[in-house]
Enzyme design. Sequence first.
Site, PDB file in Angstrom:
ATOM      1  N   HIS A 157      -6.158  10.318  -8.054  1.00 39.41           N
ATOM      2  CA  HIS A 157      -6.943   9.520  -7.098  1.00 39.41           C
ATOM      3  C   HIS A 157      -6.143   9.138  -5.858  1.00 39.41           C
ATOM      4  CE1 HIS A 157      -5.298   5.539  -8.270  1.00 39.41           C
ATOM      5  NE2 HIS A 157      -5.325   5.984  -9.505  1.00 39.41           N
ATOM      6  N   ASP A 204       1.095   5.822  -8.715  1.00 43.04           N
ATOM      7  CA  ASP A 204      -0.314   5.538  -9.009  1.00 43.04           C
ATOM      8  C   ASP A 204      -1.109   5.508  -7.721  1.00 43.04           C
ATOM      9  OD1 ASP A 204      -2.701   4.773 -10.149  1.00 43.04           O
ATOM     10  OD2 ASP A 204      -2.106   2.700 -10.507  1.00 43.04           O
ATOM     11  N   GLU A 246     -10.635   4.825  -7.023  1.00 41.47           N
ATOM     12  CA  GLU A 246     -10.553   4.649  -8.461  1.00 41.47           C
ATOM     13  C   GLU A 246     -10.310   3.185  -8.786  1.00 41.47           C
ATOM     14  OE1 GLU A 246      -8.168   4.607 -12.389  1.00 41.47           O
ATOM     15  OE2 GLU A 246      -7.670   3.839 -10.420  1.00 41.47           O
ATOM     16  N   GLU A 247      -9.397   2.586  -8.033  1.00 45.92           N
ATOM     17  CA  GLU A 247      -8.918   1.237  -8.375  1.00 45.92           C
ATOM     18  C   GLU A 247     -10.016   0.180  -8.271  1.00 45.92           C
ATOM     19  OE1 GLU A 247      -6.219   0.926  -9.781  1.00 45.92           O
ATOM     20  OE2 GLU A 247      -4.733   2.322  -9.006  1.00 45.92           O
ATOM     21  N   HIS A 274       0.914  -0.692  -9.732  1.00 49.25           N
ATOM     22  CA  HIS A 274       0.215  -1.778  -9.014  1.00 49.25           C
ATOM     23  C   HIS A 274       1.151  -2.791  -8.366  1.00 49.25           C
ATOM     24  CE1 HIS A 274      -3.912  -1.317 -11.295  1.00 49.25           C
ATOM     25  NE2 HIS A 274      -3.417  -0.156 -10.878  1.00 49.25           N
TER      26      HIS A 274
END
Lengths: 261, 261
Positions: free
Chosen positions: B84, B96, B130-131, B228
């Site tokens: 993503h 990420d 996505e998040e 994150h």
Amino acid sequence: MASNNDDIPHTGSLRYDEDQPKIPAVAISTNDANLLSEVIDKEGTAKIYLETHCEMLPDILSYNVIGEMNGTERPDEYIVVGGHLDSWDVGHGAHDDGSGCVQSIEALRILQELDYKPRYSLRAVMFMNEENGLRGGREYALQADKKNEKHIAALESDSGGFTPRGFSFTGTDAQRKKLRSWAPLLNPYGLHDLGSPGGGADIGPLRSSGTALFGLRPDSQRYFNYHHTAADTFDKVDKRELELGAAAMSALIYLIDSKGI
Amino acid sequence: MASNNDDIPHTGSLRYDEDQPKIPAVAISTNDANLLSEVIDKEGTAKIYLETHCEMLPDILSYNVIGEMNGTERPDEYIVVGGHLDSWDVGHGAHDDGSGCVQSIEALRILQELDYKPRYSLRAVMFMNEENGLRGGREYALQADKKNEKHIAALESDSGGFTPRGFSFTGTDAQRKKLRSWAPLLNPYGLHDLGSPGGGADIGPLRSSGTALFGLRPDSQRYFNYHHTAADTFDKVDKRELELGAAAMSALIYLIDSKGI
């Protein structure tokens, strides 16, 4: 020996073929080597100014450092777990081999904290002077021989403090079969690689007296980013990965001690 | 969600139980949480001044990004590999999920460089958002359904660009058996973990139309040091580990494409 392109030379040893002229040699970084090749390809030749301040200092007395848990059934037979205390002077020697030293201490500390009473005597050995001639390892084997200390197994961690993936092994076929029989106990922890040959530089000299040799096999991808360089510093070691390696070593020592090898 | 003690808060989502009062909540670091616990233990209470500048901005239009290699035998059936494109705004989103995006592109680039002609159409998909609600993944599945695009398999990399250790899987028993039959081809590359269930957040919505879902399983030990947080930056990604993951993905895509699933 670098696995990546960077500006950091990897220190190491130089040996001469006695039949050839002794050409001065120094280690340079991969980026510098590539640049040099490019210049020579383009210009046909290259002029370089290079200054080096290395020197060989005289030997001084130094020591292996040994901690021991006494065996309850066979106190005169030993299982050794170790790393080496010295490192190349350009960095901290964090992965090579500070990691192996603290993991060896930790492997025994874990057993002690669990109040485990070993059958054999267990030793954590920090070998001195691996990098410059293996003199700690050789002396350790010599003393073991002199004192008639039977070493049934030795395990070394000298491939960095990365996530453990298994153990290398050198020994008899019967011992290999025994190690393989423990695979179902080790695999759930990601310890799949149980290949041969193995061991480690410091424990190698014990082989001649029949000691089974094991080496921790951590994930190998980053080791040669750091090995023998100024980049082998403390901040490159991940605490969790380091601890997993120590736990894996502790588990193997437990298996060897409780089930024999 | 941190796996280590540090000063970096991990961002994330907050959901309220409708039956409970809505207490304001913010993420703090593990070190700060421990300090706060200590103070409360000692003093029985704690007074805190806390200022936060978070805000919810209005939605804007954004897009999934898709690259495709056309299938030679079944061009209307698809194998998708993806990651993503969005990330939490505190860092770079390097692990990420920058890693998953470049690995997905690389997995197809490898096949192209080998001049491989896929039987099925292969897509590298960088899913958007996505998040914050999985909207790219949901929309992709919706469009696939609308356009009658049959997706036989989807592979996601969204667990960081670390050394690959295997693939997670969700599908039928027959498909699982097929994946397991490839173990001898995958194990030599350290790809031992072929467990269930699996897949990834973005490809999850494809499951309802019967797509076999695969997720890259990299070494997991460092992911939650970075995930994150402001520490999820480009320098935390090891090029060699990242490339190994992409190569593993490419190998799985090849197996699925050439042998079916």
